[in-house]
Design an enzyme around this catalytic site. Sequence first.
Site, PDB file in Angstrom:
ATOM      1  N   TYR A   1      -2.401  -0.398  10.713  1.00  7.03           N
ATOM      2  CA  TYR A   1      -2.550  -0.778   9.330  1.00  7.03           C
ATOM      3  C   TYR A   1      -1.057  -0.559   8.440  1.00  7.03           C
ATOM      4  CZ  TYR A   1      -3.968  -1.383   4.370  1.00  7.03           C
ATOM      5  OH  TYR A   1      -4.042  -1.587   2.884  1.00  7.03           O
TER       6      TYR A   1
ATOM      7  N   SER B   1       0.720  -1.090   0.029  1.00  3.94           N
ATOM      8  CA  SER B   1      -0.010  -0.161   0.014  1.00  3.94           C
ATOM      9  C   SER B   1       0.920   1.052  -0.035  1.00  3.94           C
ATOM     10  CB  SER B   1      -1.011   0.064   1.121  1.00  3.94           C
ATOM     11  OG  SER B   1      -1.559   1.470   1.368  1.00  3.94           O
TER      12      SER B   1
HETATM   13  N1  LIG Z   1      -8.624  -1.039  -1.468  1.00  6.13           N
HETATM   14  C1  LIG Z   1      -7.681  -0.402  -1.433  1.00  6.13           C
HETATM   15  O1  LIG Z   1      -7.916   0.915  -1.220  1.00  6.13           O
HETATM   16  C2  LIG Z   1      -6.126  -0.676  -1.153  1.00  6.13           C
HETATM   17  C3  LIG Z   1      -4.909  -0.094  -1.264  1.00  6.13           C
HETATM   18  C4  LIG Z   1      -3.747  -0.276  -0.933  1.00  6.13           C
HETATM   19  C5  LIG Z   1      -3.899  -1.622  -0.649  1.00  6.13           C
HETATM   20  N2  LIG Z   1      -4.673  -2.415  -0.416  1.00  6.13           N
HETATM   21  C6  LIG Z   1      -4.318  -3.745  -0.028  1.00  6.13           C
HETATM   22  O2  LIG Z   1      -4.957  -4.792  -1.186  1.00  6.13           O
HETATM   23  C7  LIG Z   1      -5.192  -6.128  -0.445  1.00  6.13           C
HETATM   24  C8  LIG Z   1      -6.360  -6.448  -1.043  1.00  6.13           C
HETATM   25  O3  LIG Z   1      -7.651  -5.752  -0.446  1.00  6.13           O
HETATM   26  P1  LIG Z   1      -8.814  -5.324  -1.244  1.00  6.13           P
HETATM   27  O4  LIG Z   1      -8.971  -4.030  -1.401  1.00  6.13           O
HETATM   28  O5  LIG Z   1      -9.001  -6.026  -2.533  1.00  6.13           O
HETATM   29  O6  LIG Z   1      -9.784  -5.838  -0.299  1.00  6.13           O
HETATM   30  P2  LIG Z   1     -10.941  -6.754  -0.182  1.00  6.13           P
HETATM   31  O7  LIG Z   1     -11.858  -6.683  -1.651  1.00  6.13           O
HETATM   32  O8  LIG Z   1     -11.798  -6.627   1.026  1.00  6.13           O
HETATM   33  O9  LIG Z   1     -10.441  -8.190  -0.478  1.00  6.13           O
HETATM   34  C9  LIG Z   1      -9.834  -8.769   0.701  1.00  6.13           C
HETATM   35  C10 LIG Z   1      -9.352 -10.173   0.561  1.00  6.13           C
HETATM   36  O10 LIG Z   1      -8.704 -10.790   1.633  1.00  6.13           O
HETATM   37  C11 LIG Z   1      -9.411 -11.948   1.836  1.00  6.13           C
HETATM   38  N3  LIG Z   1      -9.012 -12.410   3.452  1.00  6.13           N
HETATM   39  C12 LIG Z   1      -9.283 -11.423   4.261  1.00  6.13           C
HETATM   40  N4  LIG Z   1      -8.969 -12.241   5.620  1.00  6.13           N
HETATM   41  C13 LIG Z   1      -8.696 -13.555   5.251  1.00  6.13           C
HETATM   42  C14 LIG Z   1      -8.502 -14.520   5.852  1.00  6.13           C
HETATM   43  N5  LIG Z   1      -8.622 -14.781   7.543  1.00  6.13           N
HETATM   44  N6  LIG Z   1      -8.198 -15.744   5.273  1.00  6.13           N
HETATM   45  C15 LIG Z   1      -8.233 -15.809   3.886  1.00  6.13           C
HETATM   46  N7  LIG Z   1      -8.388 -14.618   3.525  1.00  6.13           N
HETATM   47  C16 LIG Z   1      -8.889 -13.568   3.935  1.00  6.13           C
HETATM   48  C17 LIG Z   1     -10.714 -11.959   1.891  1.00  6.13           C
HETATM   49  O11 LIG Z   1     -11.391 -13.285   1.296  1.00  6.13           O
HETATM   50  P3  LIG Z   1     -12.455 -13.700   2.526  1.00  6.13           P
HETATM   51  O12 LIG Z   1     -13.255 -12.880   3.137  1.00  6.13           O
HETATM   52  O13 LIG Z   1     -13.545 -14.593   1.482  1.00  6.13           O
HETATM   53  O14 LIG Z   1     -11.768 -14.711   3.265  1.00  6.13           O
HETATM   54  C18 LIG Z   1     -10.646 -11.038   0.326  1.00  6.13           C
HETATM   55  O15 LIG Z   1     -10.613 -11.794  -0.633  1.00  6.13           O
HETATM   56  C19 LIG Z   1      -5.136  -6.060   1.143  1.00  6.13           C
HETATM   57  O16 LIG Z   1      -3.824  -6.397   1.643  1.00  6.13           O
HETATM   58  C20 LIG Z   1      -5.336  -4.500   1.446  1.00  6.13           C
HETATM   59  O17 LIG Z   1      -4.363  -3.953   2.238  1.00  6.13           O
HETATM   60  C21 LIG Z   1      -5.988  -2.231  -0.712  1.00  6.13           C
END
Ligand SMILES: NC(=O)c1ccc[n+]([C@@H]2O[C@H](COP(=O)([O-])OP(=O)(O)OC[C@H]3O[C@@H](n4cnc5c(N)ncnc54)[C@H](OP(=O)(O)O)[C@@H]3O)[C@@H](O)[C@H]2O)c1
Length: 236
Positions: free
Chosen positions: A148, A135
């Site tokens: 975070y 991030s």
């Molecule tokens: N969105 C943003 O603005 C942003 C910006 C910078 C970085 N990121 C990073 O990008 C990554 C993906 O996030 P996203 O934005 O795509 O969010 P998201 O749509 O909430 O996806 C998060 C994923 O993580 C999985 N997950 C969470 N806890 C888990 C567990 N205990 N076991 C297995 N899987 C788990 C969830 O699957 P289940 O709930 O089905 O288990 C889901 O597939 C994260 O690391 C986040 O920090 C996001």
Amino acid sequence: MKDNKKVCLITGASSGIGYSIAKALSADGYQLILSARREEKLNGLKNDFTDVFPGDINSVEYQDKLIEYIYNQYDRCDYLFNCAGTLETGTIDDIDIERMCAMMRVNVESTFRLTYALLKRFKKQGFGHVINISSVLGTKVRPTAGAYSATKFAMEALSEALRLELAGSAVQVSCIEPGLVMTELHKNWAVHPKESMGIHEPLNTGDIVCIVKFIMDQPANVRIPKIMILPRDHKI
Ligand SMILES: NC(=O)c1ccc[n+]([C@@H]2O[C@H](COP(=O)([O-])OP(=O)(O)OC[C@H]3O[C@@H](n4cnc5c(N)ncnc54)[C@H](OP(=O)(O)O)[C@@H]3O)[C@@H](O)[C@H]2O)c1
């Protein structure tokens, strides 16, 4: 390996960034293994070359079985995409400490465990690429987001140390550092950060897929240790 396809393990594939990477790489002809807890979401992506292996990344037993499955089925893994992650923020007075600790476990402990387990295999097979979704908050902090940020700083620190350890080999590690992306990550927020941060056009998951493909398209002698991608309105 079925049809000489490269094999990719994608965590966090049930939504957001992981889901979009899975869709794009499936269309590009990769063999995929998808991980997350919500099996029904993963099943929506299942096809002849996309296996779903649902489970909680925090379970050591699950991680062991996942790796065993991949190497039993395909005898190799070319890419690990670390997309599983959660986000907990809050002031000193308001933050939910249990949820904060659960985040640290997913984002750091479980992700690091899986990374090391796969890297041992990658070193043995002589190739492999870990692509971490870090991030912009792996490079700076904001009030209320310290924990975070710390998880993403940890990911950045590990990645750089691993890069040094792996330098000169065919095994590599990259970090993608996105700013705000529209996913489920902020779904429970009372005020979405696009409002509080004045970001009129956040990134979409397709923007992250473009960066993933850019990294994957590099020639063998090139390394992309980190790459930041921000929306135009990102000011802090
Ligand atoms: N969105 C943003 O603005 C942003 C910006 C910078 C970085 N990121 C990073 O990008 C990554 C993906 O996030 P996203 O934005 O795509 O969010 P998201 O749509 O909430 O996806 C998060 C994923 O993580 C999985 N997950 C969470 N806890 C888990 C567990 N205990 N076991 C297995 N899987 C788990 C969830 O699957 P289940 O709930 O089905 O288990 C889901 O597939 C994260 O690391 C986040 O920090 C996001």
